[in-house]
Design an enzyme around this catalytic site. Structure first.
Site, PDB file in Angstrom:
ATOM      1  N   ASN A 117      -6.827   5.388  -4.844  1.00 57.13           N
ATOM      2  CA  ASN A 117      -8.112   4.901  -4.355  1.00 57.13           C
ATOM      3  C   ASN A 117      -7.981   3.536  -3.690  1.00 57.13           C
ATOM      4  OD1 ASN A 117      -9.141   7.206  -5.534  1.00 57.13           O
ATOM      5  ND2 ASN A 117      -9.765   6.162  -7.412  1.00 57.13           N
ATOM      6  N   VAL A 118      -8.867   3.290  -2.738  1.00 55.30           N
ATOM      7  CA  VAL A 118      -8.847   2.025  -1.994  1.00 55.30           C
ATOM      8  C   VAL A 118     -10.063   1.172  -2.321  1.00 55.30           C
ATOM      9  CG1 VAL A 118      -7.476   2.983  -0.100  1.00 55.30           C
ATOM     10  CG2 VAL A 118      -9.983   3.116   0.005  1.00 55.30           C
ATOM     11  N   HIS A 134      -2.463   3.295  -1.699  1.00 56.88           N
ATOM     12  CA  HIS A 134      -2.933   3.374  -0.317  1.00 56.88           C
ATOM     13  C   HIS A 134      -3.588   2.086   0.165  1.00 56.88           C
ATOM     14  CE1 HIS A 134      -3.173   7.974  -1.084  1.00 56.88           C
ATOM     15  NE2 HIS A 134      -1.972   7.602  -0.690  1.00 56.88           N
ATOM     16  N   CYS A 145      -0.377  -9.979  14.585  1.00 53.15           N
ATOM     17  CA  CYS A 145       0.245 -11.124  13.913  1.00 53.15           C
ATOM     18  C   CYS A 145       0.470 -10.880  12.420  1.00 53.15           C
ATOM     19  CB  CYS A 145      -0.586 -12.383  14.122  1.00 53.15           C
ATOM     20  SG  CYS A 145      -2.162 -12.410  13.223  1.00 53.15           S
ATOM     21  N   CYS A 193      -8.888 -10.171  15.834  1.00 59.69           N
ATOM     22  CA  CYS A 193      -8.300 -11.104  14.873  1.00 59.69           C
ATOM     23  C   CYS A 193      -8.732 -12.527  15.227  1.00 59.69           C
ATOM     24  CB  CYS A 193      -6.777 -10.992  14.903  1.00 59.69           C
ATOM     25  SG  CYS A 193      -5.920 -12.232  13.902  1.00 59.69           S
ATOM     26  N   CYS A 196      -5.227 -14.509  16.453  1.00 61.11           N
ATOM     27  CA  CYS A 196      -4.472 -14.194  17.675  1.00 61.11           C
ATOM     28  C   CYS A 196      -5.214 -13.281  18.637  1.00 61.11           C
ATOM     29  CB  CYS A 196      -3.126 -13.570  17.308  1.00 61.11           C
ATOM     30  SG  CYS A 196      -3.249 -11.850  16.742  1.00 61.11           S
ATOM     31  N   GLY A 233      -8.666  12.679 -11.912  1.00 55.86           N
ATOM     32  CA  GLY A 233      -9.540  12.787 -10.749  1.00 55.86           C
ATOM     33  C   GLY A 233      -8.846  12.921  -9.421  1.00 55.86           C
ATOM     34  N   SER A 235      -7.011  15.924  -6.780  1.00 55.88           N
ATOM     35  CA  SER A 235      -6.625  17.302  -6.497  1.00 55.88           C
ATOM     36  C   SER A 235      -5.153  17.398  -6.118  1.00 55.88           C
ATOM     37  CB  SER A 235      -7.482  17.862  -5.357  1.00 55.88           C
ATOM     38  OG  SER A 235      -7.243  17.125  -4.159  1.00 55.88           O
TER      39      SER A 235
END
Length: 291
Positions: A117-118, A134, A145, A193, A196, A233, A235
């Site tokens: 999970n993120v 992930h 950069c 960004c 840069c 949780g 699959s």
């Protein structure tokens, strides 16, 4: 009146008590378990999934790394949807499942947590050393950069560039974005960004992108040192998580899966429980006297 007639009735059995849950508790009681968690653990926090009980029939596919890096229009579509969905995603809080995992870690029953999970909810629950396989949506990285910055900072910049955009009504989708029509996306302005002027990307692994090798090797080391692997949780449809189950199975480590619906590794698991994660794991911690 017989003494037996005055005996207090037994406490009712928990609705989540079962032979399978008892087996999971026995496995955890050996200590040294590594947890591998997926999107199904976060659905009780209000975050949709792609493939579980709530996401099985959800339309749409995630953007790939190749799409994102190869098309300015694709990046506009991604950031418009992500900006719309971010407030609801950012408000999500750890649920009973995340808290149960942290109690198991604190008690020594679980030695490490790897999450697909993120959403950062394991860390928010106190599991600071959870490996985010992930990456995490709370960070942004510049593809030019390589500077990383906070998503909250970018969110403020996008708000200034697209005033009123968030008044659009949209359905929250997995990984923090929202469903928008093409005409809603067309005028969205993407922030470069701040250092840069390069292309910003959420610091997550997109579909079509590889998980960094050092991160994978670290996870292999955690699994190799474990006494069991507990999948919560997921699959296990994508290889990034499935490979750790295969690694454990090759080493003859017992694998337990708690997931609503079938998984790609059911044939490798010693135990598969089709139960809601929060209540099931809370009951497991109670039986282990960690609650």
């Amino acid at each position: 009146m017989d003494a037996s007639e005055t005996t207090a009735p037994e406490a009712p059995e928990s609705p989540f008590s079962s032979a399978g849950l008892a087996e999971l508790v026995r496995l955890l009681d050996r200590r040294g378990a590594v947890v591998l968690s997926g999107a199904g653990l976060s659905t009780e926090s209000g975050i949709p999934d792609y493939r579980g009980a709530t996401g099985r029939h959800r339309a749409g596919t995630p953007m790939t790394y190749q799409e994102f890096t190869g098309s300015e229009a694709a990046r506009r579509r991604y950031w418009a949807r992500s900006h719309t969905g971010w407030p609801a995603f950012a408000r999500a809080r750890p649920n009973a499942g995340h808290r149960a995992v942290e109690r198991l870690r604190t008690s020594g029953h679980v030695t490490a947590v790897i999450t697909q999970n993120v959403d950062g909810l394991h860390r928010a629950a106190g599991t600071r050393e959870a490996v985010e396989l992930h990456g995490g949506l709370h960070r942004v990285i510049c593809l030019d950069c390589r500077r990383t910055s906070s998503r909250a900072e970018l969110d403020q910049r996008l708000d200034e560039l697209n005033q009123g955009f968030r008044h659009l009504e949209a359905e929250l989708r997995p990984d923090g974005d929202a469903q928008l029509a093409p005409e809603q996306v067309a005028g969205f302005r993407v922030a470069p960004c701040a250092d840069c002027g390069g292309v910003l990307k959420p610091d997550v692994v997109f579909f079509g992108e590889n998980v960094p090798v050092p991160r994978v090797e670290h996870c292999y080391e955690l699994v190799d040192a474990a006494r069991s692997l507990v999948v919560l949780g997921s699959s296990l449809t994508v290889l990034s998580g499935l490979r750790f189950v295969r690694r454990a199975a090759r080493a003859n480590l017992p694998v337990a899966i708690v997931n609503q619906g079938p998984t790609r590794a059911d044939n490798l698991a010693a135990l598969h429980l089709d139960l809601p994660l929060g209540p099931a794991m809370t009951e497991a911690t109670r039986l282990l006297h960690t609650a």
